[in-house]
Scaffold this active site. Structure first.
Site, PDB file in Angstrom:
ATOM      1  N   ASP A 152       0.821  -1.205   0.000  1.00 65.54           N
ATOM      2  CA  ASP A 152       0.000   0.000   0.000  1.00 65.54           C
ATOM      3  C   ASP A 152       0.862   1.265   0.000  1.00 65.54           C
ATOM      4  OD1 ASP A 152      -2.539   1.217  -0.060  1.00 65.54           O
ATOM      5  OD2 ASP A 152      -3.322  -0.154   1.463  1.00 65.54           O
TER       6      ASP A 152
ATOM      7  N   ASP B 283     -10.025   2.977  -3.983  1.00 65.56           N
ATOM      8  CA  ASP B 283     -10.746   1.816  -3.464  1.00 65.56           C
ATOM      9  C   ASP B 283     -12.169   1.714  -4.016  1.00 65.56           C
ATOM     10  OD1 ASP B 283      -8.517   1.292  -2.001  1.00 65.56           O
ATOM     11  OD2 ASP B 283      -9.411   1.689  -0.045  1.00 65.56           O
TER      12      ASP B 283
END
Length: 437
Positions: free
Chosen positions: A188, A243
């Site tokens: 990430d 997302d």
């Protein structure tokens, strides 16, 4: 199709069927805008990459020849994850038969480690939730014939801020992951030092290569710096979007954002519009069928089954709770014919070749001179959609056999020039087209 013969320049006899099929392939990929296939991609399809060229990439681990398939913990469980859930999910992938369909990755997302490293500077599994350790968990998953994935971050802390990131500890953490038997790393982009992902991500790439264990490297920098343009030399997949959430609007918008990068997807490196939401309850069955179909034809990784959030020809990761998967969800995620499109060895991501208002025509080439076709109705009314051969890359006068992948039947009619189907609101029709003459 007549099986006539003629001689080539060297006097060898060549069946005319072979010539016609070759011409059909040429017609399919030229001009490039018909399928969104660039000149460079056409060259790649016809001229295999040499081993020497392949080694120019920082990451040459031989993984991701087809998009990875499996499950990720985040979308359904978020931080409420432990080793019992991971083991139960591994058991469920076996008992449901999903593992035999290719769903082999079990990926632990954020929140698995203690907030502080141990006295040697290593990441430490959280004692309250992973008391047996990650190595023991990997051994259990591997004993089932499955693979274990894990999560870290190119920052000082992960996105949850409950565990350390790997920035400044790349080599140490890569060695730890390799020693534990990790097969997949989702990396990430939170809480970093302000430097560009193009600076931070290759550091982990080099560390993974030095660690000596093949680990699928999933770049999750949310598409901020267009990772499709540089990700192939750094990772096996790259997020092209922020997302996803479990709504129709979120799903189709991620599909749109990802589609523009289609020409950069290839075996070993895939675009990733985030995980599948199928089974999490926010969309209708028809909408989930559209979701699964777009992710499949686009070669996204399929990771995300019943948990709620895979990071996507798209990789297939689903995020629902596989332990309690419903019959309706199984009918979608276990469709062998749709999965075969995602896993087709040609490895070319489909494009939106035509749009007419709320109607979309997605198409892409498959091995064996076949074409995958997806007709999507984003509108509110049931309507008729006609796909023309010249839009999807098939010679206009070809006679085509059509296999309906959701009805699981080959249509009795043969089609010349086009195919027409009636499609409901927020629904789709998916076919494999095969010219027969």
């Amino acid at each position: 199709m007549l099986n006539m013969r003629k001689k080539d320049a060297d006097g060898a006899v060549v069946p005319t069927t072979t010539i016609v099929m070759a011409l059909m392939l040429c017609s399919f990929i030229s001009p490039p805008m018909l399928m969104g296939v660039s000149a460079s991609q056409r060259t790649r399809m016809m001229v295999p990459e040499t081993q020497e060229q392949h080694r120019r990439n920082l990451l040459a681990n031989g993984l991701g020849v087809t998009p990875p398939m499996g499950w990720n913990s985040w979308n359904h469980f978020n931080c409420k994850i432990d080793e019992k859930i991971i083991k139960a999910t591994a058991d469920a992938l076996i008992s449901t038969g999903l593992s035999k369909l290719g769903y082999t990755y079990i990926n632990i997302d954020d929140c698995w480690a203690e907030i502080a490293r141990d006295d040697k500077g290593n990441l430490a599994p959280k004692k309250s939730t992973f008391p047996s350790g990650i190595k023991s968990l990997a051994d259990y998953v591997h004993s089932k014939g499955l693979k274990l994935g894990i999560y870290s971050d190119a920052g000082y802390f992960t996105c949850s801020k409950t565990m350390p990131g790997s920035l400044g500890h790349e080599e140490q953490d890569a060695n730890t992951f390799a020693a534990w038997g990790i097969d997949y790393l989702k990396y990430d982009n939170c809480n970093n030092d302000g430097s560009k992902p193009t600076v931070r991500y290759p550091v982990m790439t080099r560390a993974l290569m030095k660690a000596g264990r093949p680990i699928f490297f999933s770049l999750c920098e949310w598409g901020d710096m267009h990772p499709a343009l540089w990700g192939a030399k750094v990772g096996n997949s790259w997020r092209t979007t922020n997302d996803i959430s479990d709504t129709w609007e979120s799903m189709v918008s991620r599909a749109d954002m990802n589609e523009v990068y289609a020409e950069y997807a290839r075996p070993g490196g895939w675009n990733d519009p985030d995980m599948l939401e199928v089974g999490n309850g926010g969309m209708t069955k028809d909408e989930y069928v559209v979701h699964f179909s777009i992710w499949a034809i686009s070669k996204f990784k399929v990771i995300g089954l019943v948990t709620h959030k895979p990071c996507c020809r798209l990789p297939f990761f689903f995020g629902c709770d596989v332990r309690n998967i419903t019959k309706e969800t199984m009918e979608i995620v276990a469709n062998k014919e749709v999965i075969s499109v995602n896993q087709d060895p040609l490895g070319v991501q489909a494009k939106k070749v035509r749009m007419e208002g709320d109607l979309e025509f997605w198409a892409g080439p498959l091995s064996g001179y076949r074409v995958a076709l997806l007709l999507v109705n984003r509108g509110a009314l049931r309507t008729s959609i006609t796909a023309n051969w010249d839009d999807v890359g098939i010679p206009t006068n070809s006679v085509v056999e059509a296999r309906d992948l959701w009805e699981h039947k080959t249509l009795k009619a043969r089609f010349v020039g086009n195919l027409t189907a009636t499609v409901g609101s927020h629904a789709c029709k998916m076919y494999v087209l095969k010219p027969v003459s």
